[in-house]
Design an enzyme around this catalytic site. Structure first.
Site, PDB file in Angstrom:
ATOM      1  N   GLY A  14      10.449  16.152 -66.399  1.00  0.00           N
ATOM      2  CA  GLY A  14       9.778  16.604 -65.180  1.00  0.00           C
ATOM      3  C   GLY A  14       8.470  15.855 -64.998  1.00  0.00           C
ATOM      4  O   GLY A  14       7.747  15.637 -65.959  1.00  0.00           O
ATOM      5  N   ARG A  75      16.586  12.336 -65.395  1.00  0.00           N
ATOM      6  CA  ARG A  75      17.265  12.851 -66.590  1.00  0.00           C
ATOM      7  C   ARG A  75      18.303  11.787 -66.961  1.00  0.00           C
ATOM      8  O   ARG A  75      18.871  11.107 -66.107  1.00  0.00           O
ATOM      9  CB  ARG A  75      17.978  14.171 -66.307  1.00  0.00           C
ATOM     10  N   ASP A 106       9.173  17.612 -74.506  1.00  0.00           N
ATOM     11  CA  ASP A 106       9.821  17.526 -75.822  1.00  0.00           C
ATOM     12  C   ASP A 106      11.172  16.803 -75.803  1.00  0.00           C
ATOM     13  O   ASP A 106      11.531  16.154 -76.780  1.00  0.00           O
ATOM     14  CB  ASP A 106       9.885  18.882 -76.537  1.00  0.00           C
ATOM     15  N   THR A 129       3.489  17.350 -69.149  1.00  0.00           N
ATOM     16  CA  THR A 129       4.300  18.435 -68.599  1.00  0.00           C
ATOM     17  C   THR A 129       3.351  19.512 -68.106  1.00  0.00           C
ATOM     18  O   THR A 129       2.324  19.768 -68.726  1.00  0.00           O
ATOM     19  CB  THR A 129       5.264  19.034 -69.641  1.00  0.00           C
ATOM     20  N   ASP A 131       3.823  22.565 -68.211  1.00  0.00           N
ATOM     21  CA  ASP A 131       4.067  23.852 -68.884  1.00  0.00           C
ATOM     22  C   ASP A 131       3.113  24.182 -70.034  1.00  0.00           C
ATOM     23  O   ASP A 131       3.061  25.319 -70.480  1.00  0.00           O
ATOM     24  CB  ASP A 131       5.510  23.917 -69.381  1.00  0.00           C
ATOM     25  N   ASP A 133       3.304  23.662 -73.144  1.00  0.00           N
ATOM     26  CA  ASP A 133       4.021  24.331 -74.233  1.00  0.00           C
ATOM     27  C   ASP A 133       4.338  23.385 -75.399  1.00  0.00           C
ATOM     28  O   ASP A 133       5.309  23.580 -76.114  1.00  0.00           O
ATOM     29  CB  ASP A 133       5.315  24.955 -73.695  1.00  0.00           C
ATOM     30  N   ARG A 175       9.787  28.446 -67.648  1.00  0.00           N
ATOM     31  CA  ARG A 175      11.072  28.984 -68.065  1.00  0.00           C
ATOM     32  C   ARG A 175      10.962  29.624 -69.445  1.00  0.00           C
ATOM     33  O   ARG A 175      11.490  30.681 -69.698  1.00  0.00           O
ATOM     34  CB  ARG A 175      12.120  27.862 -68.069  1.00  0.00           C
TER      35      ARG A 175
END
Lengths: 326, 326, 326, 326
Positions: A14, A75, A106, A129, A131, A133, A175
């Site tokens: 992403g 992707r 990741d 990213t 996120d 995370d 997510r």
């Protein structure tokens, strides 16, 4: 001494605001230290398709303020096969590429770690990213901008909430991780925050909303991370409505607008620092590491360690605040 | 165990985005833990004038997204006199105030440290200033927002620069510290950055600009911190023009718009964390400390230590990048 | 029936947000109706230098949201000479160009009108300038965005003004016309507006400020158009300070950031409509006209008429409001 | 000569950015001309509940830049009954209110027209709604800001679209009118626009998208007005996905964030002009009229005429452009 002559940079997974600042830093730092630089379009797919272009100082002019990534992402399932990897490697050789800077999440890191192990090509990863995370960096590239985007949206909804006595449900990205939900929720004074890490029962949510109503709050805003176990904002809204009839409920799904926008100062600086450090690390012989920001300094972490399953924890004081300050 | 029954909060010195988030956090955290809270208007001046008001949960509703400070600030010479301090103390007693949270810069801290020493009243300070020049915190409240404001302004100037082949000088805040200039300069890709910490001779600046012209840059942007030794953007522009005739030069003085604006997510979260931590510190008996963010965690520093003359250093990698990436 | 086969588009004079939307509309509309399109870089200078490039649908993809102009602008003295014009004309012929769309201000229009008269080449002009000072259109391209930019800046200054009890002077663009100053002043609730059209004596300004102080206004903002007869914000501030000692005064010079920024919806739509209408006008045989927005419809005006000296008037009700609402 | 001594102002129906500018203008204009002013909270409901407050110059300070409405709005069924109306009238008398300024949409106007007819109380209406679907004004209050908000969101999505080769569906407000969808769609270069006024079959949408894919567009954005006959963005996305498998599709529901945000310069000026004109109209004896902007001037229209069923038409050139420029 390093013998690297040509570094390639690519973005994968992403996209995230700040990736362009990082690309620019990689290009200009490498050129400054006497290396050539190539840009691989669309991540691993471009490596396989030989979608590779030379990068000059000028090719990264005036891109720092742009959202997205000028190298695009995609992707790529083929890269998981030995044939795909071989093709990718052949193309790198064809282009004289000695080393890689991989910007992504990741999935990107996993690919880079395996590829580098098999073909012995140096690689440094940059955590890009929204996120936030990933292990090994206090902040990932794009998280700050995404959080700003979310709070600006919520501020606007608050305007109309203040006028109308309504209940708003706002679905944000996340997510697996509630980082955006938690920070944006606190920063916008949300009455409740639903996150994957915290199993909020609808009945508890309703209790919170009733307490707010008792305090004569004129409006309530509930942040729902897309990975919340109740199944997204529409489902939460529907379930609340079934038992809590008082309010007029409204749903907003922010979706991909959270990924875009001109990067914040924080993300631009972070992109610059990480790109700069990634090239310097390659040049002094490092490989299979990720760069990260810790204590406002750039630090390296082994990719193997970064990819090990760490228990990811949200900041304790933020979790405590989320209920006390709301 | 703490016996604090009523905490007062105030803002002092130059205002900074995020102060309202901090005020809100102080009020709601204190109420949550069973204390009353008062708000002192206009800093030390309001203490002397008994301009003090009770704060409820509701009194800080819907303020987090606002720039400035709802408690206002003011410079106060009277507080430096024994009579002023005595009056301030009498008013605190009159209002039943046991402890203070002071939000501001080093002038605020100095006053708080002395006052607390003389009258034995517990005080915790919060670093609120856009200049990011305080010891003990990686970031001060308001710095992130101010830097975002500056880069948004420069992005706009870059649009027109790209159309016109011009040389722009942009003056940013920073009388003693080049933090805003350095970060905003890197984050906006400025061709040169003039800071108090770095004595840039006009002749060297011209050399940089000539190199840019040789690289066929279509425009150049020079950031000038107001504390630069050449005396501000107008003077730099004038001096450059005397010897470097090629360009059409334009000056922008951003001025106080850098202090305003809705706080960024980063500053809102920072304000919440600092206000929350300040109250908790008071309640567990701490005093004459400042809260700070270090390594993404809230840490306390003795005010005495914070106020000692530290050599303030800009990040090494940022300084290096400023020339390599430009 | 039109025999135009190839239209060229260019931007000239000061750039303005919305020019890219207009370029895009010209290119795509012309292609849609079966014409080829060329883009001339840097206005009349590019015509003389043969800096001309073919335009495709794709060449104007994803530019509508960008400030500035992808075709760049430049001032061009050579075009005022017969030799310059001849060279320009030869280059147009060389490139097979039959007709022109010129985007800019009155300087651009004057050149276009003369050139078209001498060489009998059809031309339609589009009013692109942030100053909103052209006859024949209720709004010029870029004015709406510039006004939004100014009020966003003033809103930020107001934040800090509300905290500090200060007097702010903000210099905005407008050498001959007070449109930006007047609209931005009203839209930001400025206490006073200094414009070229209105000779405000410093003594009257001070009276206004004193009345505000008497009403216990906590802050005052004065907008100064750069063309105000008192000589810009620094001079006004200095003169006020000489006799009105109460306040701490601060100056902001917005400068060229007013020209940049992503165009507003209004300016994008206006750019689209004007570019679309300009091509359609050329194709049905019109020439030496400007397109304009009047009563929310696109209308044509003869360039000769547009360039005649009209008394330019600010809206009466806005002038009245400026004092009543402040 | 007018004998009006006290005017009341209220907002009703959906809130819209710019309402605060209008409230401020009503208050300050009325005070300037020697009237008193009251503010009715929550529209007709507040009239019935006697939720009415005195307004001073100071009570509307520093509100122009705020989204929403400080007087709040509410839906009110009681006002449709004779008893409700009588109560409302009694409360107006109780507060000495002679005349009304009603800010809202056609529901608000209908109530005002009936009430004024029955009780012979002068009323002037201001068109405040983001939908721009009222007769008698080129633009309604809030439409410009809402359209800006939508294009800023789409610009962000475009960033990530450009990186990913995806298909995005964005749902915008507009139950009966496609004004926001049409303008925002053109201004953001959307590939397709689905509106209530235009019955777009899914098969035609897919054809458009396939043509775009053939032109090698790297991404496509489809705007869906909530009132589109296919049933909102989620349904359109689902139906497209059933037959057009190539793309990864993503949905964003902007929802109520379109109602909020700091009003644009255009909406602030429009709010000021309309509020100013409404009071002046009352004072010269007008009643049962609405103020509107036509040809950049304020004009009055009879409420009866405004409320007659007019065929509402979108601008012809915009409809044509929507396909040609996309």
């Amino acid at each position: 001494m390093s013998k690297i002559k040509k570094i390639a940079v690519f973005t994968s997974g992403g996209d995230a605001p700040g990736m362009n600042a990082c690309i620019r830093a990689v290009v200009r730092t490498a050129l400054h230290f006497g290396c050539e630089v190539a840009g691989i379009k669309q991540g691993y797919q471009g490596m396989i398709d030989n979608n590779i272009t030379e990068m000059s100082r000028h090719s990264v002019s005036n891109i720092m303020q742009l959202g997205g990534t000028i190298l695009k992402t995609a992707r790529c399932l083929d890269f998981r096969t030995p044939e795909g990897m071989q093709k990718a490697y052949d193309n790198l050789k064809l282009n004289g590429i000695d080393a890689l800077v991989a910007i992504g999440g990741d999935g990107t890191f996993t690919g880079a770690e395996r590829f580098s192990g098999i073909y012995n090509i140096p690689v440094i990863c940059v955590p890009g990213t929204i996120d936030n995370d990933l292990y090994g960096s206090d902040f990932t590239l794009g998280f700050d901008t995404a959080t700003n985007t979310v709070i600006e949206a919520i501020d606007k909804i608050r305007d109309t909430a203040e006028s109308h006595d309504r209940l708003f449900f706002i679905e944000v990205m996340g997510r697996d991780a509630g980082c955006i939900a938690l920070r944006a929720g606190i920063a916008s004074g949300a009455e409740a925050i639903m996150m994957p890490e915290k199993d909020t029962a609808i009945i508890d949510l309703i209790k919170t909303l009733e307490e707010g109503a008792a305090q004569k709050k004129s409006s309530s805003i509930v942040i729902v991370a897309e990975g919340d176990k109740n199944g997204g904002a529409f489902n939460v809204a529907k379930k609340v409505k079934e038992t809590f009839d008082f309010y007029d409920t409204k749903v907003t799904i922010l979706g991909h607008l959270q990924r875009g926008g001109s990067p914040s100062s924080f993300d631009r600086i972070l992109g610059c620092r990480m790109g700069f450090a990634a090239v310097k690390a390659l040049l002094r012989g490092e490989t299979r590491k990720m760069v990260g920001l810790r204590s406002n300094e750039i630090k390296l972490t082994d990719l193997k360690e970064a990819l090990t399953d760490h228990e990811f924890k949200l900041e304790e004081d933020l979790l405590e605040m989320a209920t006390i300050l709301a």
